[in-house]
Design an enzyme around this catalytic site. Structure first.
Site, PDB file in Angstrom:
ATOM      1  N   ASP A  32      10.869   4.732   8.248  1.00  0.00           N
ATOM      2  CA  ASP A  32       9.514   5.243   8.007  1.00  0.00           C
ATOM      3  C   ASP A  32       8.433   4.205   8.320  1.00  0.00           C
ATOM      4  OD1 ASP A  32      10.911   7.425   6.845  1.00  0.00           O
ATOM      5  OD2 ASP A  32      10.877   6.462   4.882  1.00  0.00           O
ATOM      6  N   GLU A 242       7.198  16.918   7.327  1.00  0.00           N
ATOM      7  CA  GLU A 242       6.853  15.688   6.590  1.00  0.00           C
ATOM      8  C   GLU A 242       6.379  14.640   7.594  1.00  0.00           C
ATOM      9  OE1 GLU A 242      10.480  14.272   4.730  1.00  0.00           O
ATOM     10  OE2 GLU A 242      11.390  13.810   6.660  1.00  0.00           O
TER      11      GLU A 242
END
Ligand code: FUB
Length: 342
Positions: A32, A242
């Site tokens: 991420d 997301e």
């Protein structure tokens, strides 16, 4: 077109794996990546993946991260420094478990780390922590940001100095459980389950001048298809899942995100940071592993995408961050990136 890319992914599974780029670090697992240039240096704010032995499930309980380790480097391709833990779950007074994808911002001599973590009732909230040093350590505020929920904060500062937070994620990110502005613990584990209704949207909110609070209402990031209609829940290859990110290129606002639950990266553009955004297409085929999460940043006149895959471990919850160049095309789309070579 997306079907073709999914097939390509299937084929590449059986062939000898060849990756577009190599992990930035191999000593620890990272995921991420939110990248920024601060004081002329590249800082990457990733999740710090660890094996904690939690069984894999649809809530993402196996993503059981305990702290953040920031990475930095002077230039792309240069030596990467892994900094000491910047913030640990035990040092966040309100936190329960699972430090997920963070982001960072700078304003008026202070660095801000934004992070999602489950509170003591197992509900994801977004917190903020501050430091004078972009590499930390960061000190967390005593409470989560009021009015925050779900995961994956991405903070964008516009050319006029206003900062916005984009956030949200469905399934384990719990966005679908906030239908009426209140958390429903018995809500769906996946998406809204209303196949023919407009899909759940990511959220956007302005940040206060001190960067510590929301300033005004949380709004939907509406994505319209080429016919001007909102994307529907059943449109898994295009709708939001997301991992939101915002960057500005040639005066246009590019909202980029992972699609659900197919995990392409897609872009949508607008003349305003609030949207509505026009869907532009896929720009990265799914990486190896279940999650696709990215950031886009300009470094010395070139644009780069930071992302992750599971090259080092072969396990979905033990990821490694990577970087490669990104190209904007004249028609408003982004050139397709294939994370695995053919
Ligand atoms: O790393 C945990 C979660 O997985 C992130 O918050 C999501 O974006 C996905 O990458």
């Amino acid at each position: 077109e997306n079907k073709k890319h999914a097939e390509e992914k299937e084929t590449s599974k059986t062939a000898q794996k060849q990756y577009l780029s190599e992990p930035l670090v191999k000593e620890i697992y990272t995921a991420d990546p939110s990248a920024h240039v601060f004081n002329g240096k590249i800082y990457i704010y990733p999740s710090h993946d660890v094996e904690s032995g939690v069984k894999e499930n649809d809530n993402g309980d196996h993503f059981d991260m305990k702290d953040y380790r920031i990475l930095s480097m002077d230039s792309i391709g240069g030596k990467v420094t892994i900094h000491e833990p910047a913030l640990s779950v035990k040092d966040i007074p309100w936190a329960g478990r699972q430090l997920w994808a963070p982001d960072a911002a700078y304003k008026n001599g202070m660095y801000y780390l934004y992070f999602p973590v489950k509170d003591k009732n197992d509900v994801f909230r977004i917190g903020v922590a501050t430091s004078k040093d972009p590499a930390g350590p960061f000190k967390a505020a005593k409470e989560p940001i009021e009015g925050s929920f779900s995961i994956d904060p991405a903070v964008f500062t516009d050319t006029d100095g206003s900062s916005y937070m984009y956030f949200g994620g469905i399934w384990g990110g719990q966005l679908q459980r906030w239908k009426d502005g209140k958390y429903d613990p018995n809500g769906s584990k996946t998406d809204s389950q209303q196949e023919n209704e407009p899909a759940l949207s990511a959220k956007v909110v302005k940040l206060s001048k001190d960067m510590m609070a929301f300033d005004g209402k949380v709004k939907d990031v509406v994505i319209l298809d080429p016919q001007g209609k909102p994307l529907l829940t059943k449109d898994h290859d295009r709708r939001f899942f997301e991992g939101a990110w915002m960057h500005k290129y040639n005066g246009k606002y590019y909202f980029t995100y992972s699609t659900g639950d197919t995990h392409f990266l897609a872009s949508a553009i607008s003349d305003s940071p609030w949207g509505p955004f026009k869907y532009q297409g896929t720009f990265m085929i799914p990486v190896e592993g279940w999650t696709t999460h990215h950031s886009i940043v300009e470094i010395k006149g070139k644009w780069y995408i930071f992302y992750h895959d599971t090259q080092l471990s072969g396990k979905t919850h033990l990821r490694n961050v990577k970087v490669t160049e990104l190209h904007h095309l004249k028609d408003g789309t982004i050139e397709l990136i294939k994370p695995n070579k053919d």
